[in-house]
Scaffold this active site. Structure first.
Site, PDB file in Angstrom:
ATOM      1  N   LYS A   1      -7.433   9.520  -5.297  1.00 38.56           N
ATOM      2  CA  LYS A   1      -6.831   8.375  -4.608  1.00 38.56           C
ATOM      3  C   LYS A   1      -6.118   8.899  -3.364  1.00 38.56           C
ATOM      4  CE  LYS A   1      -3.467   4.674  -4.971  1.00 38.56           C
ATOM      5  NZ  LYS A   1      -2.617   3.866  -5.837  1.00 38.56           N
TER       6      LYS A   1
ATOM      7  N   LYS B   1     -11.026   6.299  -4.514  1.00 38.86           N
ATOM      8  CA  LYS B   1     -10.372   5.148  -3.879  1.00 38.86           C
ATOM      9  C   LYS B   1      -9.712   5.581  -2.578  1.00 38.86           C
ATOM     10  CE  LYS B   1      -6.524   2.088  -4.484  1.00 38.86           C
ATOM     11  NZ  LYS B   1      -5.298   1.842  -5.156  1.00 38.86           N
TER      12      LYS B   1
HETATM   13  C1  PBG Z   1      -0.687   1.337  -6.830  1.00 41.92           C
HETATM   14  C2  PBG Z   1      -1.957   0.766  -6.315  1.00 41.92           C
HETATM   15  C3  PBG Z   1      -2.284   0.492  -4.996  1.00 41.92           C
HETATM   16  C4  PBG Z   1      -3.578  -0.039  -5.006  1.00 41.92           C
HETATM   17  C5  PBG Z   1      -3.993  -0.085  -6.330  1.00 41.92           C
HETATM   18  N1  PBG Z   1      -2.977   0.441  -7.132  1.00 41.92           N
HETATM   19  C6  PBG Z   1      -1.492   0.591  -3.748  1.00 41.92           C
HETATM   20  C7  PBG Z   1      -0.880   1.841  -3.311  1.00 41.92           C
HETATM   21  O1  PBG Z   1      -1.179   2.920  -3.815  1.00 41.92           O
HETATM   22  O2  PBG Z   1      -0.047   1.740  -2.436  1.00 41.92           O
HETATM   23  C8  PBG Z   1      -4.343  -0.469  -3.807  1.00 41.92           C
HETATM   24  C9  PBG Z   1      -5.432  -1.451  -4.040  1.00 41.92           C
HETATM   25  C10 PBG Z   1      -5.929  -2.130  -2.817  1.00 41.92           C
HETATM   26  O3  PBG Z   1      -5.557  -1.820  -1.671  1.00 41.92           O
HETATM   27  O4  PBG Z   1      -6.742  -3.040  -2.994  1.00 41.92           O
HETATM   28  N2  PBG Z   1      -0.154   0.557  -7.845  1.00 41.92           N
END
Ligand code: PBG
Length: 350
Positions: free
Chosen positions: A221, A274
């Site tokens: 991520k 991701k």
């Molecule tokens: C964190 C989380 C995020 C997303 C999914 N889980 C945001 C982040 O890390 O700031 C992003 C998902 C998206 O942008 O669609 N809980």
């Protein structure tokens, strides 16, 4: 050399061409396989099915209104009963998995509302499992929606610099995961990027006999600008600094492989890349290195760009949606988490 004159049908001009070019005896004519939709369908290599898709939904407490997210047309903050209605609508179209996010009633330094058994994710999970026992419910596990500072863990002060403490955060992620599992989640999906969280959550679930609850790990991520609209939806923007001490540097591919390896070793049932579109190469790396299901998250910013450009008439939205989802699957993803899920399923002609 004799040259032949032909009529250009487009502008009725005449042009001279070499005879050999006019009717070449080509051995390979790949265009034969593209002549009709029937032939194209026959040789199509990648087909996205509604079964491949996971539909994210945002649950809010009952005392809040249903609100559409400004930058994400078609995506709403929903109360638990409305989440259940939306899950039913999705199921009718052929969607079989939901990923839940929660916006809690209150926030504090350690995100304690995340393990409240009557929290919005717990209530929505219970409601979906009751109404649709066959629906796979996954819950995002992270502290950022539940902390008042918006970071994904416990903040500590290290010689005047604030940082997220890894090991203290693990204890909170475990509490949150157990609470979602108790509410009936089939999978917990940790998205915080703390070291060792998969192992810690797996052990805690197993210790309580919850060996059937799976873990979908947000393994690679990245610290991405593409999460912007999500942070409006989840009300989870960090109140200071950014997430670069825990989420990955977009420049790093070898490190992504290492993160995936660690999560696989710690017991992840599925691993995720991701965002999806700027990281298609890493989806391919994941596919080639692991025999686990690979998930990819088609994130909020990727969705918003399609919606915004389509609204302006600059692109054909449904066509671009199909192309994007196909590209993510072609890169090697088995599962795609996408806000387009229901829209895609509505037009799917299986
Ligand atoms: C964190 C989380 C995020 C997303 C999914 N889980 C945001 C982040 O890390 O700031 C992003 C998902 C998206 O942008 O669609 N809980």
């Amino acid at each position: 050399m004799t040259s032949k004159t032909i009529l250009d049908p487009m502008n009725s001009a005449t042009i001279d061409i070499e005879p050999a070019v006019g009717r070449a005896s080509l051995t390979h004519r790949p265009r034969r396989l593209r002549r009709s939709e029937g032939i194209r369908a026959m040789v199509r290599e990648t087909i996205v099915r509604p079964d491949d898709l996971i539909y994210p939904l945002f649950a809010v407490p009952d005392n809040r209104p249903k609100v559409e997210i400004g930058a994400m047309p078609g995506v709403w903050q929903l109360r638990a009963r409305e989440v259940v209605e939306e899950a039913k609508r999705a199921a009718d179209k052929g969607i079989r998995a939901i990923l839940l996010f929660g916006i809690p009633e209150y926030k504090d330094a350690i995100g304690s509302s995340s393990w409240d058994p009557s929290g919005p994710v717990q209530a929505a999970t219970e409601g979906i499992k009751k109404a649709l026992p066959g629906m796979t419910v996954m819950t995002d596990v992270c502290m950022c929606e539940y902390t008042d500072h918006g970071h994904c863990g416990v903040i500590v002060d290290r010689k005047g610099t604030k940082d997220v403490d890894n090991d203290q955060t693990l204890a909170l992620l475990v509490k949150q995961s157990l609470s979602f599992a108790n509410a009936g989640a089939d999978f917990v999906a940790p998205s915080d990027m703390m070291d060792g969280r998969i192992g810690a959550i797996r052990r805690a679930l197993d210790d309580r006999g919850m060996t059937d609850i799976g873990i979908m790990a947000y393994s690679a991520k990245f610290a991405s600008g593409f999460y912007g609209p999500f942070r409006e939806a989840a009300e989870s923007a960090p109140q200071f600094g950014d997430r670069r001490t825990y989420q990955m540097d977009p420049a790093n591919a070898r490190e992504a492989l290492r993160e995936m390896q660690l999560d696989a070793e710690e017991g992840a049932d599925m691993i995720m890349v991701k965002p999806a579109l700027s990281y298609l190469d890493l989806i391919r790396v994941a596919r080639e290195n692991f025999n686990l299901p690979i998930a990819a998250y088609n994130v909020s910013g990727e969705y918003s760009m399609v919606k915004a450009a389509a609204k302006l008439g600059w692109i054909d939205g449904p066509r671009v949606m199909n192309e994007i989802l196909t590209s993510i699957k072609r890169a090697g993803a088995d599962l795609i988490i996408t806000y387009h899920a229901v829209e895609f399923a509505e037009t799917y002609k299986g």
